[in-house]
Write a protein that holds these residues in place. Structure first.
Motif, PDB file in Angstrom:
ATOM      1  N   THR A 113      38.577  51.128  26.709  1.00 32.03           N
ATOM      2  CA  THR A 113      39.891  51.470  27.263  1.00 32.03           C
ATOM      3  C   THR A 113      40.054  50.865  28.649  1.00 32.03           C
ATOM      4  O   THR A 113      39.077  50.549  29.335  1.00 32.03           O
ATOM      5  CB  THR A 113      40.092  52.991  27.354  1.00 32.03           C
ATOM      6  OG1 THR A 113      38.985  53.540  28.077  1.00 32.03           O
ATOM      7  CG2 THR A 113      40.152  53.638  25.977  1.00 32.03           C
ATOM      8  N   PHE A 114      41.316  50.711  29.022  1.00 35.83           N
ATOM      9  CA  PHE A 114      41.680  50.133  30.302  1.00 35.83           C
ATOM     10  C   PHE A 114      42.765  51.006  30.905  1.00 35.83           C
ATOM     11  O   PHE A 114      43.749  51.327  30.221  1.00 35.83           O
ATOM     12  CB  PHE A 114      42.226  48.714  30.111  1.00 35.83           C
ATOM     13  CG  PHE A 114      41.335  47.838  29.267  1.00 35.83           C
ATOM     14  CD1 PHE A 114      40.295  47.115  29.845  1.00 35.83           C
ATOM     15  CD2 PHE A 114      41.532  47.752  27.887  1.00 35.83           C
ATOM     16  CE1 PHE A 114      39.473  46.316  29.068  1.00 35.83           C
ATOM     17  CE2 PHE A 114      40.711  46.964  27.102  1.00 35.83           C
ATOM     18  CZ  PHE A 114      39.677  46.244  27.691  1.00 35.83           C
TER      19      PHE A 114
ATOM     20  N   ARG B  68      42.855  40.046  39.931  1.00 38.44           N
ATOM     21  CA  ARG B  68      41.641  40.169  39.120  1.00 38.44           C
ATOM     22  C   ARG B  68      41.904  41.319  38.161  1.00 38.44           C
ATOM     23  O   ARG B  68      42.531  42.309  38.553  1.00 38.44           O
ATOM     24  CB  ARG B  68      40.425  40.519  39.976  1.00 38.44           C
ATOM     25  CG  ARG B  68      40.119  39.521  41.068  1.00 38.44           C
ATOM     26  CD  ARG B  68      39.306  38.364  40.523  1.00 38.44           C
ATOM     27  NE  ARG B  68      39.113  37.339  41.527  1.00 38.44           N
ATOM     28  CZ  ARG B  68      37.931  36.797  41.807  1.00 38.44           C
ATOM     29  NH1 ARG B  68      36.845  37.182  41.163  1.00 38.44           N
ATOM     30  NH2 ARG B  68      37.841  35.858  42.720  1.00 38.44           N
ATOM     31  N   LEU B  69      41.421  41.226  36.942  1.00 39.60           N
ATOM     32  CA  LEU B  69      41.706  42.303  35.992  1.00 39.60           C
ATOM     33  C   LEU B  69      41.000  43.592  36.410  1.00 39.60           C
ATOM     34  O   LEU B  69      39.893  43.562  36.934  1.00 39.60           O
ATOM     35  CB  LEU B  69      41.306  41.903  34.578  1.00 39.60           C
ATOM     36  CG  LEU B  69      42.177  40.824  33.921  1.00 39.60           C
ATOM     37  CD1 LEU B  69      41.904  40.756  32.425  1.00 39.60           C
ATOM     38  CD2 LEU B  69      43.659  41.084  34.143  1.00 39.60           C
ATOM     39  N   PRO B  70      41.650  44.732  36.166  1.00 38.71           N
ATOM     40  CA  PRO B  70      41.093  46.040  36.555  1.00 38.71           C
ATOM     41  C   PRO B  70      39.870  46.410  35.703  1.00 38.71           C
ATOM     42  O   PRO B  70      39.599  45.755  34.698  1.00 38.71           O
ATOM     43  CB  PRO B  70      42.261  46.994  36.298  1.00 38.71           C
ATOM     44  CG  PRO B  70      43.108  46.327  35.281  1.00 38.71           C
ATOM     45  CD  PRO B  70      42.973  44.856  35.541  1.00 38.71           C
ATOM     46  N   PRO B  71      39.141  47.475  36.108  1.00 41.36           N
ATOM     47  CA  PRO B  71      37.927  47.868  35.367  1.00 41.36           C
ATOM     48  C   PRO B  71      38.213  48.254  33.917  1.00 41.36           C
ATOM     49  O   PRO B  71      39.355  48.541  33.552  1.00 41.36           O
ATOM     50  CB  PRO B  71      37.418  49.090  36.135  1.00 41.36           C
ATOM     51  CG  PRO B  71      38.074  49.020  37.455  1.00 41.36           C
ATOM     52  CD  PRO B  71      39.388  48.340  37.261  1.00 41.36           C
ATOM     53  N   TYR B  72      37.152  48.247  33.146  1.00 39.22           N
ATOM     54  CA  TYR B  72      37.259  48.699  31.755  1.00 39.22           C
ATOM     55  C   TYR B  72      36.334  49.898  31.580  1.00 39.22           C
ATOM     56  O   TYR B  72      35.414  50.106  32.380  1.00 39.22           O
ATOM     57  CB  TYR B  72      36.887  47.582  30.783  1.00 39.22           C
ATOM     58  CG  TYR B  72      35.477  47.068  30.952  1.00 39.22           C
ATOM     59  CD1 TYR B  72      34.404  47.645  30.268  1.00 39.22           C
ATOM     60  CD2 TYR B  72      35.209  45.999  31.810  1.00 39.22           C
ATOM     61  CE1 TYR B  72      33.110  47.193  30.441  1.00 39.22           C
ATOM     62  CE2 TYR B  72      33.916  45.536  31.997  1.00 39.22           C
ATOM     63  CZ  TYR B  72      32.863  46.137  31.302  1.00 39.22           C
ATOM     64  OH  TYR B  72      31.582  45.695  31.481  1.00 39.22           O
ATOM     65  N   HIS B  73      36.565  50.645  30.517  1.00 41.85           N
ATOM     66  CA  HIS B  73      35.664  51.735  30.168  1.00 41.85           C
ATOM     67  C   HIS B  73      35.149  51.476  28.758  1.00 41.85           C
ATOM     68  O   HIS B  73      35.935  51.351  27.822  1.00 41.85           O
ATOM     69  CB  HIS B  73      36.413  53.076  30.235  1.00 41.85           C
ATOM     70  CG  HIS B  73      35.608  54.205  29.689  1.00 41.85           C
ATOM     71  ND1 HIS B  73      34.685  54.900  30.462  1.00 41.85           N
ATOM     72  CD2 HIS B  73      35.560  54.749  28.452  1.00 41.85           C
ATOM     73  CE1 HIS B  73      34.108  55.824  29.705  1.00 41.85           C
ATOM     74  NE2 HIS B  73      34.621  55.756  28.489  1.00 41.85           N
ATOM     75  N   LEU B  74      33.830  51.374  28.638  1.00 39.96           N
ATOM     76  CA  LEU B  74      33.243  51.045  27.332  1.00 39.96           C
ATOM     77  C   LEU B  74      32.213  52.091  26.954  1.00 39.96           C
ATOM     78  O   LEU B  74      31.337  52.444  27.749  1.00 39.96           O
ATOM     79  CB  LEU B  74      32.564  49.667  27.407  1.00 39.96           C
ATOM     80  CG  LEU B  74      31.798  49.220  26.152  1.00 39.96           C
ATOM     81  CD1 LEU B  74      32.761  48.983  24.980  1.00 39.96           C
ATOM     82  CD2 LEU B  74      30.993  47.948  26.429  1.00 39.96           C
ATOM     83  N   GLU B  75      32.328  52.567  25.736  1.00 43.51           N
ATOM     84  CA  GLU B  75      31.371  53.547  25.235  1.00 43.51           C
ATOM     85  C   GLU B  75      31.188  53.354  23.742  1.00 43.51           C
ATOM     86  O   GLU B  75      32.144  53.088  23.021  1.00 43.51           O
ATOM     87  CB  GLU B  75      31.934  54.960  25.489  1.00 43.51           C
ATOM     88  CG  GLU B  75      30.884  55.985  25.832  1.00 43.51           C
ATOM     89  CD  GLU B  75      31.582  57.277  26.270  1.00 43.51           C
ATOM     90  OE1 GLU B  75      31.390  58.277  25.583  1.00 43.51           O
ATOM     91  OE2 GLU B  75      32.336  57.245  27.273  1.00 43.51           O
ATOM     92  N   ARG B  76      29.936  53.485  23.301  1.00 42.97           N
ATOM     93  CA  ARG B  76      29.700  53.384  21.865  1.00 42.97           C
ATOM     94  C   ARG B  76      29.977  54.726  21.214  1.00 42.97           C
ATOM     95  O   ARG B  76      29.518  55.759  21.697  1.00 42.97           O
ATOM     96  CB  ARG B  76      28.248  52.970  21.620  1.00 42.97           C
ATOM     97  CG  ARG B  76      27.963  52.736  20.160  1.00 42.97           C
ATOM     98  CD  ARG B  76      26.554  52.221  19.874  1.00 42.97           C
ATOM     99  NE  ARG B  76      26.366  52.210  18.435  1.00 42.97           N
ATOM    100  CZ  ARG B  76      25.571  51.405  17.785  1.00 42.97           C
ATOM    101  NH1 ARG B  76      24.857  50.512  18.445  1.00 42.97           N
ATOM    102  NH2 ARG B  76      25.468  51.450  16.465  1.00 42.97           N
ATOM    103  N   ARG B  77      30.745  54.708  20.113  1.00 43.54           N
ATOM    104  CA  ARG B  77      31.011  55.927  19.328  1.00 43.54           C
ATOM    105  C   ARG B  77      30.652  55.629  17.887  1.00 43.54           C
ATOM    106  O   ARG B  77      31.446  55.003  17.163  1.00 43.54           O
ATOM    107  CB  ARG B  77      32.499  56.311  19.394  1.00 43.54           C
ATOM    108  CG  ARG B  77      32.953  56.853  20.725  1.00 43.54           C
ATOM    109  CD  ARG B  77      32.559  58.325  20.885  1.00 43.54           C
ATOM    110  NE  ARG B  77      32.690  58.739  22.283  1.00 43.54           N
ATOM    111  CZ  ARG B  77      33.777  59.306  22.814  1.00 43.54           C
ATOM    112  NH1 ARG B  77      34.821  59.553  22.050  1.00 43.54           N
ATOM    113  NH2 ARG B  77      33.791  59.638  24.075  1.00 43.54           N
TER     114      ARG B  77
END
Lengths: 429, 429
Positions: free
Chosen positions: B126-127, B110-119
């Protein structure tokens, strides 16, 4: 697609082009009802005429397939839902447009036999019988021939080639619609049943007009599509009425009156927007000059041949001469229209009369330039009453290219209706 | 549509963009297997980079919807049929391209977690994790962002407006295909997964290429489409290999060797058409000048940045210098191609080397000029390895517009690889 639909589709021996008796123009039904009441005993012959003899229909279309399609049409009868719609719908603001006795007859109708023979590269296709039955062959016969010809040309194309062909055709129609959006106060209807590329294509064009033009799109002449898409069914009357009435006239005096007799019968049956004069059968000018005064009180005129601007000017002058205000009148343009012409005529006349447009072949069959050799370009195919009670019919039109009938009869009609020299205009569709 | 299908469609909480772990580029799986064997302990960070900051992704795309799509991708695992295809299919003429140990691991992935943030108007996405897991995010992440952006623009359009939009886009693709038909001996593949307009659109483009180009169409980089449409899966290796290997290098001497170490590992695993050099990561000229002799024996070169004709000339000269016959070599052009460039490069090189093309964004996302404000024009979005085991990655490329990495590291790499002044070329897609 689900399995059931697929299996169901496979059950068709053919892929029928015309699947309903109301896949026809609305004015056919109005005229049919009028004939059913006023001329129920008239025997007529309708005949296919390909004005574009460069399109070799008999080489393109297999005779067996053509017979299958025509036979299928003979198997059709009015469905319960179609009958309910005709009986219950409001047409031109009026309920019960179709009388119970007419509907009862129509519910029992099957179309009469056809006669088909190959003559060189063309087909001879004729229909004989009671006028009110035979007349209902015109539109489906034309639609079948047009669509079989489309299918013949499409037959060799790949799946994606086909998709792109339709993509191009859609883009073409949409670009026309986008241009028409800019015509303020436009009022336009689809009149493209008879020479459509195919049924599904006409249905697409109507829906695109609905979305693209909103209230400027006033409806379609096609009853089946009007019913399914819940838009207005549009149409009034056509040349076949004066042509058959005239053929039935016993002498020149009766002949001279015949076109007015038609409208007198119509006057009793209809009012308002259905009282539209189609003056060009034997020359618009003479028709209007000799028209009885009550005709000037009608709602409008349909311009279907000759130069449209000239015809509209003639109508405006005629109304003024008869003391009518042209601004309260409607002029419907319906001959060989495309966007440029529509925009131009609208600009020219929209502040002097109420203008509307019946857009036909170049809406529902503008596949010009889309395949090599232009094999899908529309062409001028008609199906007309050629005789009534054994006497030939005649049409003079405002464009001699659209005239028909035996030469000696044409000469007689020209004399009776006082038609002099006419200007020839190329007939594209 | 049948009722069951409709109800089924309603069961989706979202309309998932990526519905399969093999809806990705073939080379990702080849590289993944290589990394799985050779660098299984490497930790990397991949990051989204929007080179077109005029496209305000965070204003166009709802963060919640983006999360739903990314979460959906994390719920995916290899299906039985997909696994069977990867295990049983022939790739580049070879059976069992994917080793059993790799397949077993892939089946459990299963694909690993992602990190999402609005800038501001952009998203930071990012992964982080094991290289062979994180790397599989690149293509689906890009495809999701591209398609969500398309959907945002399409959202306000009417049904027929949409149909005509696609009609126009289809016509555009088909006209390109029709032009490519005239390029004799053409060999072209679809490389357009990552920046496609949508999945369905890419699938359509591939099928149109199959029908329109026949044997000149060699396949697609997209594994899911290759499987479903039964065409070749195409691809070899990408910049991420030398970029990560180089970041892992302990000193300048190791750094100078890193790009060759990558290909040495590759050499052991692959033969024939999979032995394709991608020389431009740190400047093609220096790479080739310092390359070991065994590399000249490889099958070909992929040209992915800089002026393509210059790069091809450089490669031809290099082969000649090393005593190789360029006519037995393959040059794959894959950078920002469209029909004119393809025809021109084919004309220039097809009698000197074996030429082939990997056609990307301007095949699967050329919606330029089709909506007001050009809101569907493709843009340059990438998702790259930015660090490995805590050290930053660097790419120099043959086009400084495509360079990436911290300034001081770029300077160091330029020094180590002997890269001087480079010519800047605008990056369209």
């Amino acid at each position: 697609m689900d399995i059931a639909t697929r299996v169901y589709n496979h059950k068709w021996k053919i892929d029928p082009i015309v699947r309903s008796l109301i896949d026809t123009d609305f004015y056919k039904l109005l005229m049919c009802q009028s004939v059913f009441r006023n001329k129920p005993d008239t025997q007529v012959t309708f005949s296919l005429i390909n004005r574009s003899d460069k399109v070799p229909l008999a080489r393109l279309i297999d005779e067996g397939e053509l017979r299958e399609q025509l036979d299928h049409i003979r198997s059709l009868s009015l469905s319960r839902g179609e009958s309910t719609w005709l009986r219950g719908n409001t047409f031109y603001g009026k309920r019960q447009m179709f009388r119970p006795d007419f509907m009862e007859w129509f519910e029992g109708l099957r179309l009469p036999p056809y006669h088909l023979e190959r003559r060189g590269d063309q087909y001879e296709l004729t229909f004989e019988g009671a006028w009110h039955e035979v007349m209902l062959w015109e539109i489906p016969a034309l639609a079948v021939l047009m669509e079989l010809r489309s299918r013949a040309v499409l037959n060799d194309m790949g799946r994606f080639e086909l998709q792109v062909l339709y993509a191009r055709a859609m883009t073409k129609v949409w670009e026309k619609i986008e241009r028409l959006r800019h015509v303020k106060g436009l009022s336009i209807a689809d009149f493209g049943t008879r020479r459509r590329h195919s049924f599904l294509w006409q249905d697409w064009c109507v829906q695109a007009m609905m979305e693209g033009l909103g209230r400027s799109f006033t409806g379609t002449s096609n009853c089946l599509i009007a019913m399914r898409r819940e838009v207005e069914a549009i149409g009034t009357n056509a040349h076949e009425l004066p042509m058959v009435y005239s053929a039935l006239a016993q002498d020149d005096a009766a002949l001279a009156q015949a076109p007015y007799e038609v409208l007198s019968d119509w006057h009793e049956e209809h009012e308002g927007n259905l009282r539209i004069i189609l003056p060009d059968t034997y020359g618009s000018k003479g028709f209007l000059d000799h028209a009885p005064d009550w005709l000037a009180g009608w709602t409008g005129i349909r311009v279907d041949s000759g130069d449209p601007a000239t015809a509209a000017e003639t109508a405006i002058r005629w109304w003024q001469d008869r003391g009518e205000d042209p601004r309260s009148k409607r002029v419907i343009f319906s001959d060989g229209l495309d966007v440029d012409k529509i925009a131009e005529l609208h600009r020219q006349f929209s502040d002097r009369v109420t203008v509307s447009f019946g857009w036909g072949t170049l809406l529902t069959n503008d596949f010009r330039g889309l395949v090599p050799g232009d094999g899908l370009a529309p062409f001028s195919l008609v199906c007309k009453a050629v005789s009534a009670n054994g006497r030939p019919t005649v049409k003079l039109s405002d464009n001699p290219e659209k005239a028909m009938g035996p030469a000696e009869e044409i000469a007689r009609y020209k004399r009776v209706f006082g038609v002099g020299t006419q200007q020839s205009i190329e007939v594209i569709v």
